[in-house]
Scaffold this motif. Structure first.
Motif, short mmCIF file in Angstrom:
data_model
loop_
_atom_site.label_atom_id
_atom_site.label_comp_id
_atom_site.label_asym_id
_atom_site.label_seq_id
_atom_site.Cartn_x
_atom_site.Cartn_y
_atom_site.Cartn_z
N GLU A 30 11.36 49.66 59.25
CA GLU A 30 12.36 48.66 59.56
C GLU A 30 11.91 47.24 59.21
O GLU A 30 12.71 46.43 58.77
CB GLU A 30 12.77 48.74 61.03
N ALA A 31 10.64 46.94 59.39
CA ALA A 31 10.15 45.60 59.05
C ALA A 31 10.30 45.34 57.55
O ALA A 31 10.66 44.24 57.14
CB ALA A 31 8.70 45.43 59.49
N LEU A 32 10.02 46.35 56.74
CA LEU A 32 10.21 46.22 55.30
C LEU A 32 11.68 45.96 54.99
O LEU A 32 12.01 45.11 54.16
CB LEU A 32 9.71 47.48 54.58
N ALA A 33 12.57 46.68 55.66
CA ALA A 33 14.01 46.48 55.45
C ALA A 33 14.43 45.07 55.84
O ALA A 33 15.19 44.42 55.11
CB ALA A 33 14.80 47.52 56.25
N VAL A 34 13.94 44.59 56.97
CA VAL A 34 14.27 43.23 57.43
C VAL A 34 13.79 42.21 56.41
O VAL A 34 14.53 41.30 56.03
CB VAL A 34 13.68 42.96 58.82
N MET A 35 12.55 42.35 55.97
CA MET A 35 11.99 41.40 55.01
C MET A 35 12.80 41.39 53.72
O MET A 35 13.15 40.32 53.20
CB MET A 35 10.52 41.74 54.73
N CYS A 36 13.13 42.56 53.21
CA CYS A 36 13.88 42.64 51.95
C CYS A 36 15.29 42.08 52.11
O CYS A 36 15.78 41.36 51.23
CB CYS A 36 13.92 44.09 51.46
N LYS A 37 15.95 42.38 53.22
CA LYS A 37 17.30 41.85 53.46
C LYS A 37 17.25 40.33 53.57
O LYS A 37 18.11 39.63 53.03
CB LYS A 37 17.87 42.48 54.73
N ALA A 38 16.23 39.81 54.25
CA ALA A 38 16.12 38.37 54.47
C ALA A 38 15.95 37.59 53.17
O ALA A 38 16.43 36.46 53.06
CB ALA A 38 14.95 38.07 55.41
N VAL A 39 15.28 38.17 52.20
CA VAL A 39 15.06 37.45 50.93
C VAL A 39 16.14 37.75 49.90
O VAL A 39 16.07 37.28 48.78
CB VAL A 39 13.65 37.69 50.36
N GLY A 40 17.14 38.57 50.27
CA GLY A 40 18.28 38.76 49.41
C GLY A 40 18.31 40.02 48.56
O GLY A 40 19.11 40.11 47.63
N PHE A 41 17.48 41.00 48.86
CA PHE A 41 17.53 42.25 48.11
C PHE A 41 18.85 42.96 48.39
O PHE A 41 19.30 43.00 49.53
CB PHE A 41 16.39 43.19 48.53
N ASP A 42 19.44 43.54 47.36
CA ASP A 42 20.63 44.35 47.56
C ASP A 42 20.20 45.78 47.93
O ASP A 42 19.02 46.10 47.94
CB ASP A 42 21.55 44.34 46.34
N ARG A 43 21.17 46.60 48.22
CA ARG A 43 20.90 47.98 48.67
C ARG A 43 20.08 48.77 47.64
O ARG A 43 19.12 49.45 48.00
CB ARG A 43 22.23 48.68 48.95
#
Length: 117
Positions: A30-43
């Motif tokens: 989940e932390a990886l998902a949060v970090m990626c979402k926060a910097v703008g990674f798409d699905r």
């Protein structure tokens, strides 16, 4: 290519490389998902990063295996997470300088008793 990814994520997110490495190799993704979402990674970008980080071995030399249920769960988490909430969590992680040290201390105390969700 992991070091290059970690360096880039450190520049983009403002997090130190130790935290990013922890997020990449932690069983709880989940932390990886949060970090990626926060910097703008798409699905699609996040799913590629997630799957690439689950290949090979972890920092302890254990072979990593990805369960299809785990993939489905982390993708649902990523999809439901708003970019704003992810950025707020990222800002909290940047402010808390003792976060990584505290987690490492807890991990060493808990050993095999740690529960992964």
């Amino acid at each position: 290519q992991t070091r290059l990814f970690v360096a880039g994520m450190s520049l983009k997110s403002g997090l130190d490389t130790q935290k990013i490495n922890r997020f990449i190799f932690d069983k709880n993704s989940e932390a990886l998902a949060v970090m990626c979402k926060a910097v703008g990674f798409d699905r699609n970008s996040f799913s590629a990063i997630f799957l690439l980080t689950r290949k090979g071995t972890n920092s302890s030399g254990e072979k990593l295996q990805t369960n299809p249920v785990e993939i489905e769960n982390v993708m649902k988490f990523f999809d439901k997470l708003s970019a704003g909430k992810a950025r707020a969590v990222l800002e909290h992680w940047k402010l808390d300088a003792g976060y990584t040290a505290a987690i490492e201390q807890l991990d060493s105390q808990l050993g095999k008793q740690r529960v992964y969700l």
